[in-house]
Design an enzyme around this catalytic site. Structure first.
Site, mmCIF file in Angstrom:
data_model
loop_
_atom_site.group_PDB
_atom_site.id
_atom_site.type_symbol
_atom_site.label_atom_id
_atom_site.label_comp_id
_atom_site.label_asym_id
_atom_site.label_seq_id
_atom_site.Cartn_x
_atom_site.Cartn_y
_atom_site.Cartn_z
ATOM 1 C CG ASP A 121 -8.106 -4.861 1.394
ATOM 2 O OD1 ASP A 121 -9.035 -4.344 1.993
ATOM 3 O OD2 ASP A 121 -8.147 -4.517 0.431
ATOM 4 C CE LYS A 136 1.383 -16.950 -2.995
ATOM 5 N NZ LYS A 136 0.875 -18.212 -3.623
ATOM 6 C CG ASP A 155 -2.109 -19.859 -1.983
ATOM 7 O OD1 ASP A 155 -1.227 -19.838 -0.985
ATOM 8 O OD2 ASP A 155 -1.625 -20.289 -3.111
ATOM 9 C CG ASP A 201 -13.551 -7.296 1.987
ATOM 10 O OD1 ASP A 201 -13.228 -6.468 2.953
ATOM 11 O OD2 ASP A 201 -13.985 -6.768 0.893
ATOM 12 C CE1 TYR A 258 -3.648 -2.489 0.337
ATOM 13 C CE2 TYR A 258 -4.663 -0.675 1.108
ATOM 14 C CZ TYR A 258 -4.865 -1.783 0.745
ATOM 15 O OH TYR A 258 -5.873 -2.391 0.502
#
Ligand code: IPM
Ligand code: MG
Length: 368
Positions: free
Chosen positions: A249, A192, A225, A253, A142
């Site tokens: 983020d 990751k 993932d 959600d 970000y």
């Protein structure tokens, strides 16, 4: 001693409507629990852009730095899509996070019993779910440099940089372990590390903080993932999840939807302690500005109300009052009171935003 101070930045879309219900709740605590707050209000996002040509003025930034807690509604809307990136509503929110150095974003995903049927997952998968995602909020892709859109070999190239320093990882890891100690004593760290060096460093540093400072907390690591997959498969395996800004983020959600509605989930963004011992803090619902329903009295104010409850708990050390407010929300849901987002097409009549607020106040009255 002066009253604790709160700056309300209601923002755009449904932000002002849901925040109106929070104001009622704040007034209730003043009148019925003798807990007075000094509340001021200002503009952020598109509302600030409309008034001042910027999504956050320096004066508002200054106020935010000097209150005990900021309550934020939501920012953004289609009207602002055409604006230059630098003055988009979201930039106001990101500036607040960055300049207040709110590095630990706490996003609980809790399934209220009354809503377990409403989740897109089977009831036994989500009933009783209570997880806490700790998202790093002030660094990573970000904010990393270099960034931008440049021209190379006659074509445009979009660039963002994922970047984490050890100290940035250390402090958010500590927040996660501290929270876990007061909950289920388990942390799962997600990155990751199989494809990103920043992920390798993340995993090493989280493990080091664990081994040196929190060996009694159970720590596991997962690729983000696979973590997303596990969140959908069997979310109750998790207690605290700690992850970076972008993965946080996305994962928050997804976790939010497990609970039935994005309209239910609050968040707290916390920084370092201030001189008075309280953490720098901003509280906001996880949902966005929902421009499609703005101004119609359809929005669910619960996420914003529960964000105030997190303020009671984390900024004002009023855990028992936070419990009271959360129990009132639970009571109202158990009674079958539903805003439109919590109803299927054939499930009866929804209450309005302000009716939901009034019902919660009534439940608070009944708790006395
Ligand atoms: C969130 C939002 C924000 C983010 C946007 C509005 C900038 O999606 O708080 O999750 O990406 O962090
Ligand atoms: Mg988001």
């Amino acid at each position: 001693m002066s009253n604790p101070s709160i700056l309300i930045l209601a923002g755009d879309g449904i932000g002002p409507e849901v925040m109106d219900e929070v104001k009622k709740i704040i007034t209730w605590f003043g009148a019925k629990r003798d807990l007075a707050f000094d509340v001021s209000e200002d503009l952020v996002g598109g509302a600030a852009y409309d008034a001042h040509g910027t999504p956050l003025t320096d004066a508002t930034m200054d106020k935010a730095q000097n209150v005990d807690a900021v309550l934020l509604g939501a920012v953004g809307g289609p009207k602002y899509d055409v604006l230059d990136f630098s003055v988009k509503p979201e930039r106001g929110l990101l500036r607040l996070r960055k300049e207040m150095d709110l590095f630990a974003n706490l996003r609980p995903a809790q399934c209220f019993d009354a809503l377990a049927d409403f989740s897109s997952l089977k009831k036994d998968v989500v009933a009783g779910l209570d997880i806490m995602i700790v998202r790093e909020l002030t660094s990573g892709i970000y904010f990393g440099e270099p960034r931008g859109i440049i021209v190379e070999n006659n074509e445009r190239v979009g660039i963002n940089t994922q970047r984490y320093t050890e100290s940035e990882i250390e402090r958010v890891a500590r927040s996660a372990f501290e929270l876990a100690k007061r909950r289920g004593n388990k942390v799962c760290s997600m990155e990751k590390a199989n494809v990103m060096e920043s992920g390798i460093l993340w995993r090493e540093v989280v493990q080091k903080i664990h081994d040196e400072e929190y060996p009694e907390v159970e720590l596991s690591h997962m690729y983000a993932d696979a973590g997303a997959m596990q969140l959908c498969r069997w979310p109750k395996q998790f207690d605290v999840i700690v992850t970076d800004n972008l993965f946080g983020d996305l994962l928050s959600d997804a976790a939010a939807m497990l609970t039935g509605s994005l309209g239910m989930l609050p968040s707290a963004s916390l920084g370092a302690p201030m001189a008075n011992g309280r953490p720098k803090a901003m509280y906001e619902p996880v949902h966005g500005s929902a421009p499609d329903i703005a101004g119609e009295g359809k929005a669910n104010p619960i996420a914003c109300i529960l964000s105030f409850s997190m303020a009671l708990r984390y900024s004002f050390d009023l855990g028992a009052e936070a419990d009271r407010l959360e129990a009132a929300v639970e009571k109202v849901l158990a009674d079958g009171v539903r805003t439109a987002d919590l109803l299927g097409p054939e499930d009866g009549t929804p209450v309005s935003t302000s009716e939901m607020g009034d019902k919660i106040i009534a439940a608070l009255d009944a708790s006395l």
